[in-house]
Design a protein around this motif. Structure first.
Motif, PDB file in Angstrom:
ATOM      1  N   LYS A  25       0.810  -1.218   0.000  1.00 23.79           N
ATOM      2  CA  LYS A  25       0.000   0.000   0.000  1.00 23.79           C
ATOM      3  C   LYS A  25       0.844   1.269   0.000  1.00 23.79           C
ATOM      4  CE  LYS A  25      -3.744  -2.260   2.454  1.00 23.79           C
ATOM      5  NZ  LYS A  25      -4.533  -2.317   3.679  1.00 23.79           N
ATOM      6  N   ALA A  26       2.155   1.129  -0.077  1.00 30.83           N
ATOM      7  CA  ALA A  26       3.049   2.288  -0.049  1.00 30.83           C
ATOM      8  C   ALA A  26       2.985   3.048  -1.372  1.00 30.83           C
ATOM      9  CB  ALA A  26       4.477   1.837   0.221  1.00 30.83           C
ATOM     10  N   THR A  27       3.119   4.367  -1.266  1.00 35.07           N
ATOM     11  CA  THR A  27       3.151   5.194  -2.472  1.00 35.07           C
ATOM     12  C   THR A  27       4.539   5.097  -3.107  1.00 35.07           C
ATOM     13  OG1 THR A  27       3.890   7.163  -1.291  1.00 35.07           O
ATOM     14  CG2 THR A  27       1.510   6.803  -1.433  1.00 35.07           C
ATOM     15  N   LYS A  28       4.673   5.650  -4.295  1.00 34.49           N
ATOM     16  CA  LYS A  28       5.965   5.615  -4.993  1.00 34.49           C
ATOM     17  C   LYS A  28       7.033   6.393  -4.229  1.00 34.49           C
ATOM     18  CE  LYS A  28       4.290   4.875  -9.650  1.00 34.49           C
ATOM     19  NZ  LYS A  28       4.310   5.326 -11.043  1.00 34.49           N
ATOM     20  N   ILE A  29       6.647   7.478  -3.621  1.00 34.06           N
ATOM     21  CA  ILE A  29       7.606   8.274  -2.844  1.00 34.06           C
ATOM     22  C   ILE A  29       8.072   7.493  -1.626  1.00 34.06           C
ATOM     23  CG2 ILE A  29       7.851  10.364  -1.450  1.00 34.06           C
ATOM     24  CD1 ILE A  29       5.976  11.749  -3.443  1.00 34.06           C
ATOM     25  N   GLN A  30       7.149   6.824  -0.949  1.00 35.86           N
ATOM     26  CA  GLN A  30       7.520   6.017   0.217  1.00 35.86           C
ATOM     27  C   GLN A  30       8.454   4.874  -0.181  1.00 35.86           C
ATOM     28  OE1 GLN A  30       3.533   5.108   1.503  1.00 35.86           O
ATOM     29  NE2 GLN A  30       3.649   6.575   3.198  1.00 35.86           N
ATOM     30  N   LYS A  31       8.177   4.247  -1.319  1.00 38.82           N
ATOM     31  CA  LYS A  31       9.045   3.176  -1.808  1.00 38.82           C
ATOM     32  C   LYS A  31      10.426   3.706  -2.168  1.00 38.82           C
ATOM     33  CE  LYS A  31       5.367   0.235  -3.556  1.00 38.82           C
ATOM     34  NZ  LYS A  31       4.752  -0.354  -4.741  1.00 38.82           N
ATOM     35  N   ALA A  32      10.479   4.902  -2.727  1.00 37.73           N
ATOM     36  CA  ALA A  32      11.770   5.510  -3.066  1.00 37.73           C
ATOM     37  C   ALA A  32      12.572   5.814  -1.802  1.00 37.73           C
ATOM     38  CB  ALA A  32      11.548   6.784  -3.884  1.00 37.73           C
ATOM     39  N   ILE A  33      11.917   6.294  -0.765  1.00 36.60           N
ATOM     40  CA  ILE A  33      12.597   6.574   0.505  1.00 36.60           C
ATOM     41  C   ILE A  33      13.122   5.285   1.119  1.00 36.60           C
ATOM     42  CG2 ILE A  33      12.234   7.362   2.885  1.00 36.60           C
ATOM     43  CD1 ILE A  33      10.329   9.497   1.725  1.00 36.60           C
ATOM     44  N   ILE A  34      12.330   4.227   1.067  1.00 34.35           N
ATOM     45  CA  ILE A  34      12.762   2.932   1.595  1.00 34.35           C
ATOM     46  C   ILE A  34      13.970   2.425   0.836  1.00 34.35           C
ATOM     47  CG2 ILE A  34      12.092   0.508   1.834  1.00 34.35           C
ATOM     48  CD1 ILE A  34       9.199   1.590   2.347  1.00 34.35           C
ATOM     49  N   ALA A  35      13.934   2.533  -0.482  1.00 34.29           N
ATOM     50  CA  ALA A  35      15.049   2.077  -1.312  1.00 34.29           C
ATOM     51  C   ALA A  35      16.309   2.898  -1.033  1.00 34.29           C
ATOM     52  CB  ALA A  35      14.675   2.165  -2.782  1.00 34.29           C
ATOM     53  N   TRP A  36      16.161   4.198  -0.887  1.00 27.51           N
ATOM     54  CA  TRP A  36      17.307   5.061  -0.601  1.00 27.51           C
ATOM     55  C   TRP A  36      17.931   4.714   0.740  1.00 27.51           C
ATOM     56  CZ3 TRP A  36      20.865   8.043  -2.518  1.00 27.51           C
ATOM     57  CH2 TRP A  36      21.562   8.905  -1.689  1.00 27.51           C
ATOM     58  N   ARG A  37      17.099   4.535   1.764  1.00 26.99           N
ATOM     59  CA  ARG A  37      17.613   4.185   3.092  1.00 26.99           C
ATOM     60  C   ARG A  37      18.319   2.835   3.058  1.00 26.99           C
ATOM     61  NH1 ARG A  37      14.344   6.306   8.155  1.00 26.99           N
ATOM     62  NH2 ARG A  37      15.968   5.035   9.043  1.00 26.99           N
ATOM     63  N   TYR A  38      17.758   1.880   2.332  1.00 27.40           N
ATOM     64  CA  TYR A  38      18.372   0.558   2.209  1.00 27.40           C
ATOM     65  C   TYR A  38      19.729   0.660   1.514  1.00 27.40           C
ATOM     66  CZ  TYR A  38      19.259  -4.158   0.575  1.00 27.40           C
ATOM     67  OH  TYR A  38      19.855  -5.358   0.297  1.00 27.40           O
ATOM     68  N   PHE A  39      19.803   1.400   0.431  1.00 28.67           N
ATOM     69  CA  PHE A  39      21.035   1.553  -0.334  1.00 28.67           C
ATOM     70  C   PHE A  39      22.134   2.175   0.530  1.00 28.67           C
ATOM     71  CE2 PHE A  39      23.684   4.359  -2.985  1.00 28.67           C
ATOM     72  CZ  PHE A  39      24.294   3.400  -3.776  1.00 28.67           C
ATOM     73  N   ILE A  40      21.832   3.252   1.211  1.00 27.94           N
ATOM     74  CA  ILE A  40      22.822   3.936   2.032  1.00 27.94           C
ATOM     75  C   ILE A  40      23.241   3.074   3.217  1.00 27.94           C
ATOM     76  CG2 ILE A  40      23.204   5.939   3.527  1.00 27.94           C
ATOM     77  CD1 ILE A  40      23.380   6.539   0.545  1.00 27.94           C
ATOM     78  N   THR A  41      22.271   2.390   3.837  1.00 23.40           N
ATOM     79  CA  THR A  41      22.601   1.540   4.987  1.00 23.40           C
ATOM     80  C   THR A  41      23.526   0.406   4.579  1.00 23.40           C
ATOM     81  OG1 THR A  41      20.497   2.083   6.015  1.00 23.40           O
ATOM     82  CG2 THR A  41      21.631   0.125   6.832  1.00 23.40           C
ATOM     83  N   THR A  42      23.254  -0.245   3.461  1.00 20.85           N
ATOM     84  CA  THR A  42      24.122  -1.345   3.030  1.00 20.85           C
ATOM     85  C   THR A  42      25.510  -0.852   2.661  1.00 20.85           C
ATOM     86  OG1 THR A  42      23.232  -1.205   0.780  1.00 20.85           O
ATOM     87  CG2 THR A  42      22.253  -2.839   2.254  1.00 20.85           C
TER      88      THR A  42
END
Length: 47
Positions: A25-42
């Motif tokens: 149910k996440a919006t595209k912006i929420q998915k982009a934020i999740i992806a960005w946080r995942y990328f930086i964390t890894t």
């Protein structure tokens, strides 16, 4: 550099896991934020 960005993300960006966001149910912006946080964390953990 990535460790600094990870700390900055933690302060500035919302944590959707704490809010129990359903990814289907996440919006595209929420998915982009999740992806960005995942990328930086890894990247920060890899250094």
């Amino acid at each position: 550099m990535h460790k600094f960005l990870a700390k900055l993300n933690k302060v500035l960006l919302p944590s959707y896991s704490k809010k129990r966001l359903d990814l289907s149910k996440a919006t595209k912006i929420q998915k982009a934020i999740i992806a960005w946080r995942y990328f930086i964390t890894t990247k920060a953990l890899g250094n």
